[in-house]
Design an enzyme around this catalytic site. Sequence first.
Site, PDB file in Angstrom:
ATOM      1  CE1 TYR A  73      21.370 -53.676  31.897  1.00  0.00           C
ATOM      2  CE2 TYR A  73      22.452 -53.073  34.026  1.00  0.00           C
ATOM      3  CZ  TYR A  73      21.952 -54.098  33.204  1.00  0.00           C
ATOM      4  OH  TYR A  73      21.966 -55.384  33.526  1.00  0.00           O
ATOM      5  CB  ALA A  90      16.622 -45.525  33.314  1.00  0.00           C
TER       6      ALA A  90
END
Length: 229
Positions: free
Chosen positions: A144, A146
């Site tokens: 998430y 990233a």
Amino acid sequence: MATHLLTGAGSGIGAAVAQRLLERGDRLWLLARDAGRAAELRERFPGAETLVGNLADPAKLAWAFGHQTLPLELDSLLHVAGVVELGPVGDTPVKVWQETLAINLVAPAELTRLLLPQLRQARGHVVFVNSGAGLTAHAEWGSYAASKFGLRALADSLRQEEHGGGVRVTTVYPGRVATPMQAKVHQQEGREYDPTRWIAPESVATAVLTALDLPRDAEITELTVRPGR
């Protein structure tokens, strides 16, 4: 009357933003993943137009839009939709990475690309509702975070590219918001969910509208919203 295209209007922050814009008389275009969802959104937000396109499959958005009528000009494109799946990097399968990046990052990039002509025509505004996870990555938030770090980079690059033409770009970084997604996060964390502890979706909607309504001599590039309790 301004025209806005919005993702994620089905619940949470997106629904709050859509309701506020509708109440003040603006024209809404709402993106739905399929025809059934589009009908639900039109019923919930009377007068809104809908477009069908699945953010989980961004490669097909251009094809889908080619078979539908698009707005001629857009005063804003509001990226609110998102997904989250927590877990250690060592346990996160490729499918989760691909779905998270597709919906949270690649789809906003493709949607923006497809609608830039309308935004440029109106000297419009692109708003990315990001997350605190787009500023700091914690354990078990790898996929998430990233996607949200990438979304920040997308917004920063787009801002520099389009500033000269008058298109404004804003990233909003909410902390934890009392939404169905937050309830899911608490379940994954094994914690009891108390929505009164977190930001109301309407408060984030106010932040988004503040950025949209700023006079043209200024631009809110980044806005961080944190729980006040």
